[in-house]
Design a protein around this motif. Structure first.
Motif, PDB file in Angstrom:
ATOM      1  N   THR A   1       0.872  -1.181   0.000  1.00 50.16           N
ATOM      2  CA  THR A   1       0.000   0.000   0.000  1.00 50.16           C
ATOM      3  C   THR A   1       0.910   1.232   0.000  1.00 50.16           C
ATOM      4  O   THR A   1       2.126   1.128   0.159  1.00 50.16           O
ATOM      5  CB  THR A   1      -0.927   0.040   1.224  1.00 50.16           C
ATOM      6  OG1 THR A   1      -0.131  -0.027   2.427  1.00 50.16           O
ATOM      7  CG2 THR A   1      -1.905  -1.127   1.214  1.00 50.16           C
TER       8      THR A   1
ATOM      9  N   SER B   1      -3.848   3.559  -2.547  1.00 45.85           N
ATOM     10  CA  SER B   1      -3.781   2.612  -3.656  1.00 45.85           C
ATOM     11  C   SER B   1      -2.710   3.010  -4.667  1.00 45.85           C
ATOM     12  O   SER B   1      -2.115   4.082  -4.594  1.00 45.85           O
ATOM     13  CB  SER B   1      -5.129   2.554  -4.358  1.00 45.85           C
ATOM     14  OG  SER B   1      -5.415   3.812  -4.960  1.00 45.85           O
TER      15      SER B   1
ATOM     16  N   GLY C   1      -1.448  -6.259  -6.828  1.00 46.01           N
ATOM     17  CA  GLY C   1      -1.661  -6.205  -5.386  1.00 46.01           C
ATOM     18  C   GLY C   1      -0.835  -7.166  -4.566  1.00 46.01           C
ATOM     19  O   GLY C   1      -0.566  -6.895  -3.396  1.00 46.01           O
TER      20      GLY C   1
ATOM     21  N   THR D   1       2.169  -7.243   4.310  1.00 46.61           N
ATOM     22  CA  THR D   1       1.822  -6.051   3.524  1.00 46.61           C
ATOM     23  C   THR D   1       2.715  -4.911   3.974  1.00 46.61           C
ATOM     24  O   THR D   1       2.757  -4.582   5.165  1.00 46.61           O
ATOM     25  CB  THR D   1       0.346  -5.671   3.716  1.00 46.61           C
ATOM     26  OG1 THR D   1      -0.476  -6.735   3.235  1.00 46.61           O
ATOM     27  CG2 THR D   1       0.030  -4.398   2.943  1.00 46.61           C
TER      28      THR D   1
ATOM     29  N   ASP E   1       3.661  -1.021   3.815  1.00 43.64           N
ATOM     30  CA  ASP E   1       3.096   0.296   3.507  1.00 43.64           C
ATOM     31  C   ASP E   1       4.241   1.219   3.103  1.00 43.64           C
ATOM     32  O   ASP E   1       5.060   1.615   3.932  1.00 43.64           O
ATOM     33  CB  ASP E   1       2.359   0.853   4.721  1.00 43.64           C
ATOM     34  CG  ASP E   1       1.559   2.108   4.383  1.00 43.64           C
ATOM     35  OD1 ASP E   1       0.979   2.150   3.284  1.00 43.64           O
ATOM     36  OD2 ASP E   1       1.523   3.034   5.212  1.00 43.64           O
TER      37      ASP E   1
END
Length: 352
Positions: free
Chosen positions: A32, A37, A65, A107, A109
């Motif tokens: 992210t 996005s 993604g 994930t 960021d």
């Protein structure tokens, strides 16, 4: 939503070769951008590096993604993800330590690498216009309006091909610092490169890191049509009798048409023709009094009355004929079936 320069496709899975069977697992990496996005961050692709591990593939379409890498030994790995814009410049980056003893997902960021890290998306439409179809400036390749310039806080940030913002397409602004900025979009002709045919006017836009907004904006006409005719006369008597001179007999070799408007002066080279007329589609709107300087030979053609041009020898004379004014309506272009509202005639007399 189509984005200018975006690479379309599915992300592929990349593997790490293993020499022996071992406990461990696969690592799935997601990303992210300050919580936002790919489109919000203007990122096209991501590049992944895992310290000490060669990857068969390291670059992926941002919109996929996720990327999964298989066959890891147990251990702790430093994973770095970089966000690349459409020029392949690194604009975002993030690193995280990942402990793996079986399949694991992480994930990361990413954060911007520059203080200028916020963008915005625009599309546009031209306000309705009236006139003959071949007289209304159109937007697109090979059309009268082929470019749209973008100004941010009064600074020129370049231009886009006009068609890129039409019909649901969007363009992306350059990166700027987060916060409020004034944006102005102007449609113009790249060969002429002088007239703002239509523009948004100043737009106050809030730019947010990783959270790009999208807006369709109207381009309002600044210009309309004028049909200007002219002829030289030796004196007022000849004018009253409509006895016109030729350019040759008057010694005229170069003519320049001008308008004073609230937007600024406009000048148009008319060549060396006398007893002629021209239809213009790029005259700024408002109540205008056109004028013509007619010069003798010498100097640079098209610069009559200006530095580098010859000296005027004919022009209109308000003491003989009252100057004609005309009101130019924005977005109202020439109509052959009703030409009178667009027409103005300028008689030229010798300068004493």
């Amino acid at each position: 939503m189509r984005i200018r320069g975006l690479t379309l496709g599915l992300a592929l899975l990349s593997g790490l070769a293993a020499c022996d069977s071992h406990p461990g697992g696969a690592m799935t990496v997601g990303w992210t951008f300050a919580g936002g996005s790919c489109s919000g961050a203007a990122v096209e692709q991501v590049r992944i590096a895992i310290a000490g591990e060669p990857l068969q593939q390291d670059t992926f379409d941002c919109r996929s993604g996720l990327a999964t890498f298989t066959d890891f030994y147990p251990g702790t790995y430093n994973v770095t993800v970089q966000g690349l814009d459409y020029t392949q410049a690194v604009t975002w980056t993030g690193t995280q330590s990942v402990h793996l003893d079986r399949d694991v997902s992480v994930t990361i960021d990413l954060q911007p690498v520059s203080q200028q890290n916020a963008v915005y998306y625009f599309s546009w439409t031209l306000d309705p216009a009236t006139g003959d179809p071949d007289q209304i400036p159109r937007c697109g390749p090979g059309q009268r309006l082929d470019k749209v310039a973008i100004f941010i806080d009064l600074q020129d940030f370049g231009s886009y091909d006009c068609e890129l913002g039409l019909n649901g397409n969007v363009v992306i602004t350059p990166y700027v610092t987060p916060g409020q900025h004034q944006v102005d979009l102007l449609a113009y002709n790249s060969q002429e490169n002088a007239t703002s045919f239509a523009e948004t006017g100043p737009l106050t836009i809030n730019f947010v890191t990783g959270q790009a907004g999208t807006q369709n904006v109207p381009l309002h006409w600044n210009v309309g049509s004028v049909q200007v005719g002219w002829a030289p006369y030796a004196n007022q008597s000849d004018y009253n009798g409509d006895i016109r001179q030729s350019c040759a007999s008057a010694g005229i070799a170069d003519l320049v048409l001008g308008f004073h408007s609230t937007v600024g002066d406009q000048n148009f080279a008319l060549g060396s023709a006398c007893n002629a007329s021209v239809i213009l589609d790029n005259v700024y709107s408002g109540g205008l009094t056109p004028y013509i300087d007619a010069c003798g030979p010498g100097g640079t053609p098209g610069l009559c009355g200006f530095q580098g041009g010859a000296l005027p020898i004919y022009r209109e004379d308000p003491s003989l004929v009252n100057p004609t004014t005309i009101t130019v309506q924005p977005g109202v272009f020439f109509q052959a079936a009703n030409p009178t509202p667009f027409q103005v005639f300028i008689p030229l007399f010798p300068i004493p």
